[in-house]
Design a protein around this motif. Structure first.
Motif, PDB file in Angstrom:
ATOM      1  N   UNK A  45      21.288  36.076  18.314  1.00 47.42           N
ATOM      2  CA  UNK A  45      20.458  36.285  19.498  1.00 47.42           C
ATOM      3  C   UNK A  45      19.307  37.220  19.142  1.00 47.42           C
ATOM      4  N   UNK A  46      18.250  37.182  19.962  1.00 48.37           N
ATOM      5  CA  UNK A  46      17.110  38.068  19.754  1.00 48.37           C
ATOM      6  C   UNK A  46      17.193  39.211  20.753  1.00 48.37           C
ATOM      7  N   UNK A  47      17.276  40.438  20.251  1.00 48.17           N
ATOM      8  CA  UNK A  47      17.327  41.639  21.083  1.00 48.17           C
ATOM      9  C   UNK A  47      15.947  42.283  21.033  1.00 48.17           C
ATOM     10  N   UNK A  48      15.337  42.471  22.203  1.00 50.32           N
ATOM     11  CA  UNK A  48      13.983  43.007  22.296  1.00 50.32           C
ATOM     12  C   UNK A  48      14.055  44.436  22.835  1.00 50.32           C
ATOM     13  N   UNK A  49      13.340  45.350  22.173  1.00 49.17           N
ATOM     14  CA  UNK A  49      13.335  46.765  22.517  1.00 49.17           C
ATOM     15  C   UNK A  49      11.909  47.236  22.781  1.00 49.17           C
ATOM     16  N   UNK A  50      11.765  48.159  23.722  1.00 47.46           N
ATOM     17  CA  UNK A  50      10.489  48.857  23.926  1.00 47.46           C
ATOM     18  C   UNK A  50      10.752  50.340  23.688  1.00 47.46           C
ATOM     19  N   UNK A  51      10.048  50.897  22.720  1.00 51.71           N
ATOM     20  CA  UNK A  51      10.206  52.314  22.358  1.00 51.71           C
ATOM     21  C   UNK A  51      11.669  52.676  22.126  1.00 51.71           C
ATOM     22  N   UNK A  65      19.113  37.579  29.192  1.00 49.30           N
ATOM     23  CA  UNK A  65      19.734  38.727  29.857  1.00 49.30           C
ATOM     24  C   UNK A  65      18.721  39.866  29.907  1.00 49.30           C
ATOM     25  N   UNK A  66      18.277  40.193  31.111  1.00 49.49           N
ATOM     26  CA  UNK A  66      17.352  41.308  31.303  1.00 49.49           C
ATOM     27  C   UNK A  66      18.178  42.583  31.410  1.00 49.49           C
ATOM     28  N   UNK A  67      18.020  43.470  30.470  1.00 46.37           N
ATOM     29  CA  UNK A  67      18.777  44.721  30.442  1.00 46.37           C
ATOM     30  C   UNK A  67      18.059  45.793  31.260  1.00 46.37           C
ATOM     31  N   UNK A  68      16.728  45.800  31.168  1.00 46.40           N
ATOM     32  CA  UNK A  68      15.909  46.812  31.836  1.00 46.40           C
ATOM     33  C   UNK A  68      14.592  46.139  32.227  1.00 46.40           C
ATOM     34  N   UNK A  69      14.135  46.407  33.447  1.00 47.74           N
ATOM     35  CA  UNK A  69      12.869  45.822  33.887  1.00 47.74           C
ATOM     36  C   UNK A  69      11.738  46.318  32.989  1.00 47.74           C
ATOM     37  N   UNK A  70      10.906  45.376  32.553  1.00 48.61           N
ATOM     38  CA  UNK A  70       9.828  45.677  31.625  1.00 48.61           C
ATOM     39  C   UNK A  70       8.745  44.619  31.805  1.00 48.61           C
ATOM     40  N   UNK A  71       7.502  44.949  31.520  1.00 48.26           N
ATOM     41  CA  UNK A  71       6.432  43.946  31.637  1.00 48.26           C
ATOM     42  C   UNK A  71       6.693  42.676  30.821  1.00 48.26           C
ATOM     43  N   UNK A  72       7.361  42.788  29.690  1.00 48.61           N
ATOM     44  CA  UNK A  72       7.636  41.602  28.874  1.00 48.61           C
ATOM     45  C   UNK A  72       8.599  40.649  29.604  1.00 48.61           C
TER      46      UNK A  72
END
Length: 84
Positions: A45-51, A65-72
């Motif tokens: 799976x692809x896990x996407x991180x911001x900062x 699966x949205x873990x945290x609301x983010x513009x992406x």
């Protein structure tokens, strides 16, 4: 532009990301073009991180699966609406 090793990624997910008409193509380009975003392939799976904080997990056949609301994450919803 960030280089992501996709060799261990699910083939369904790879098509959704990399194909010109793929479901997640716009999101994939945004992740590669944003210096604050990083992505790692884990368990196919692809896990996407911001900062450093996880915001999204994309799988091949399962729903994102949205873990945290983010513009992406809005890009994901925008792409869904365009399909309808």
């Amino acid at each position: 532009m960030m280089e992501i090793d996709t060799s261990n990624m699910c083939s369904h997910l790879r098509r959704k990301l990399e194909d010109e008409d793929g479901e997640y193509r716009g999101l994939w380009l945004a992740v590669q073009g944003d210096a604050e975003l990083t992505a790692v392939v884990r368990s196919r799976q692809l896990h996407v991180y911001r900062n450093g904080k996880k915001v999204l997990v994309l799988a091949g056949k399962a729903a994102p699966k949205v873990v945290r609301e983010d513009p992406v994450c809005r890009l994901l919803k925008k792409e869904k609406n365009q399909e309808s």
